[in-house]
Design an enzyme around this catalytic site. Structure first.
Site, PDB file in Angstrom:
ATOM      1  N   ASN A  56      -0.653 -51.096 -18.479  1.00 22.83           N
ATOM      2  CA  ASN A  56      -1.957 -51.034 -18.603  1.00 22.83           C
ATOM      3  C   ASN A  56      -1.674 -49.680 -17.477  1.00 22.83           C
ATOM      4  OD1 ASN A  56      -2.929 -50.428 -21.459  1.00 22.83           O
ATOM      5  ND2 ASN A  56      -3.381 -52.106 -21.181  1.00 22.83           N
ATOM      6  N   GLU A 116      -2.481 -56.177 -26.461  1.00 27.77           N
ATOM      7  CA  GLU A 116      -1.974 -55.710 -25.104  1.00 27.77           C
ATOM      8  C   GLU A 116      -1.972 -57.615 -24.362  1.00 27.77           C
ATOM      9  OE1 GLU A 116      -1.263 -50.735 -24.328  1.00 27.77           O
ATOM     10  OE2 GLU A 116      -3.379 -52.396 -23.657  1.00 27.77           O
ATOM     11  N   THR A 144       3.397 -48.293 -31.035  1.00 33.64           N
ATOM     12  CA  THR A 144       4.208 -48.424 -29.384  1.00 33.64           C
ATOM     13  C   THR A 144       4.001 -49.194 -28.432  1.00 33.64           C
ATOM     14  OG1 THR A 144       1.803 -47.538 -29.007  1.00 33.64           O
ATOM     15  CG2 THR A 144       2.415 -45.866 -29.637  1.00 33.64           C
ATOM     16  N   LYS A 203      -0.461 -50.231 -36.980  1.00 30.59           N
ATOM     17  CA  LYS A 203       0.580 -50.511 -35.659  1.00 30.59           C
ATOM     18  C   LYS A 203      -1.536 -50.557 -34.929  1.00 30.59           C
ATOM     19  CE  LYS A 203       0.005 -47.630 -32.291  1.00 30.59           C
ATOM     20  NZ  LYS A 203      -0.536 -47.022 -31.946  1.00 30.59           N
ATOM     21  N   THR A 244      -7.461 -47.715 -31.304  1.00 30.65           N
ATOM     22  CA  THR A 244      -5.944 -46.769 -31.376  1.00 30.65           C
ATOM     23  C   THR A 244      -4.835 -47.717 -31.935  1.00 30.65           C
ATOM     24  OG1 THR A 244      -5.553 -46.715 -28.385  1.00 30.65           O
ATOM     25  CG2 THR A 244      -3.575 -46.159 -29.782  1.00 30.65           C
ATOM     26  N   THR A 289       4.658 -44.900 -16.977  1.00 29.94           N
ATOM     27  CA  THR A 289       6.025 -44.392 -16.936  1.00 29.94           C
ATOM     28  C   THR A 289       6.849 -45.422 -17.135  1.00 29.94           C
ATOM     29  OG1 THR A 289       4.873 -46.193 -15.390  1.00 29.94           O
ATOM     30  CG2 THR A 289       4.722 -43.823 -14.823  1.00 29.94           C
TER      31      THR A 289
END
Length: 422
Positions: free
Chosen positions: A417, A295, A172, A198, A209, A422
């Site tokens: 985040n 991230e 992702t 992942k 996640t 979007t």
């Protein structure tokens, strides 16, 4: 494989180098596995968003799942599959949509994924596991999923390309794929253990996640495999954090198809210690890779706690420190602010002796017997410019020890985040 990754893997394996051999491999390196991935339309980009791993024969299997009370529909389907015979022959995975908090329709869609892939492979439905990752609260586009499921079988490959396509299909916000592979000698026969994972954000086990898949061509007794998975998860995947958020979709799945040798491994087997070490190595490399790829992250943080009253206490303290937003921010800013570390030790909820704690920042002593030690700020700044930062905390209370991994907290984490949907 980069020099940095090779160095990290060598470090992970250093204490058990004689028990297994590290190789450049993937989930299809063990005998009897194929994999693939493709773009079916779940993601707005052209990146792969559906993939599969398939064993030539039914494999002994086990899984662990997120502890989040809101569990995604695929987890229930996979639990049901494993409850029938503790065997799997395939796993079908999509990214771009978590199929979580999607009600009865989401549950029906997860079953449809399982049934559709089972039909494509001509196997019983209970031999197929299902996993999803991506945006929560949106229904799967089943026309896309079913088109992808129909196209996957002809693309399945035992070659590295198949594994590469699968690894890309499960990503992702990840920047890189995560893989690890080892060989273990079982009475003169080489068995292989490999993994792919992942995970980048919403990472705070138990579990995160995070999706991880381990394949091996060893034959393993079902109960022993289940216990090994739980034990290893607690030592590896449950010792990482990126942002303190526990996902709805986490799953770690292992398949052991026994195609390399018929000799069934169990805890009393003479080769069990070597197999266990190789299995832990694969999981630890994948766990560290997830933490490093947090991230927006620029640095991997490792917290070593020693001298705690118990292993459990050491684990909680290590995770408290590595999960501290202030510690993570200080590491990002290359600020040798050890006060944030001692504060995180203190609020971990575990017994400590407030006048006995030592802290090292890499090789630099910053606190001894809970008393500040003068250190060279320039030396500390230079150390904090590295891409791996190690804090060692000695509590002088007992024999308990643990290691946890995380990453720094950067501006990019907020940027990523703030616009995830979007």
């Amino acid at each position: 494989m980069s020099t940095k990754v090779e160095a990290e893997q060598a470090s992970v394996a250093s204490s058990a180098q004689d028990l297994f051999t590290i190789i450049d491999g993937s989930v299809t390196t063990p005998k009897g596995y194929q994999a693939s991935g493709l773009h079916c339309g779940l993601k707005k980009t052209e990146r792969n968003d559906i993939g599969a791993i398939v064993s030539d024969v039914p494999a002994t299997a086990a899984a662990v799942y997120t502890t989040n009370a809101f569990q995604a529909a695929p987890l229930g389907v996979t639990r049901e599959s494993l409850s029938v015979s503790k065997q799997l022959q395939a796993v079908i995975v999509n990214s771009g949509n978590a199929n979580a908090c999607t009600g009865k329709l989401g549950e029906q869609n997860a079953y449809r994924m399982r049934e559709a892939f089972a039909q494509q492979l001509d196997v019983d439905a209970h031999l197929v596991a299902v996993a999803s990752t991506g945006v929560i609260g949106e229904q799967l586009k089943m026309d896309c999923v079913e088109a992808g499921v129909a196209a996957l079988p002809e693309k399945l490959s035992a070659e590295r390309e198949g594994a590469e396509q699968f690894s890309q299909a499960i990503l992702t916000t990840d920047l890189v794929k995560k893989e690890a592979c080892v060989l273990v000698n079982v009475n003169g026969v080489q068995v292989t253990i490999a993994g792919a994972a992942k995970g980048s954000g919403m990472i705070h086990p138990n579990m995160a996640t995070m999706l991880a898949f381990v394949t091996t061509d060893a034959a393993v007794e079902p109960t022993a495999l289940e216990q090994l998975l739980k034990k290893t998860t607690n030592q590896t995947f449950n010792m990482i954090t990126v942002d303190g958020d526990t996902s709805t979709n986490d799953m770690l799945l292992v398949m052991a198809n026994g195609t390399a040798q018929p000799e069934v491994l169990h805890e009393g087997h003479e080769a069990w210690h070597a197999f266990e070490a190789g299995f832990r190595y694969v999981c630890e490399v994948l766990a560290q890779a997830i933490a490093r790829d947090g991230e927006g992250a620029t640095k991997l943080i490792e917290v070593q706690v020693q001298g705690a009253s118990s292993h459990e206490s050491a684990s909680k303290i290590a995770k408290s420190v590595v999960g501290s937003s202030l510690v993570k921010s200080a590491v990002f800013g290359a600020d040798a602010n050890w006060g944030r570390v001692i504060a995180a030790v203190g609020y971990a909820g575990e017994a400590v002796e407030p006048d006995k704690v030592d802290i090292h920042l890499g090789p630099i002593v910053v606190l001894e017997q809970s008393t500040p030690v003068a250190f060279d700020e320039e030396e500390a700044l230079e150390y904090l410019r590295n891409d791996k930062i190690v804090f060692t905390i000695q509590l002088h209370m007992g024999e308990g020890e643990a290691v946890a991994w995380g990453c720094d907290l950067t501006y990019d984490y907020v940027r990523i985040n703030a616009a995830y949907r979007t």
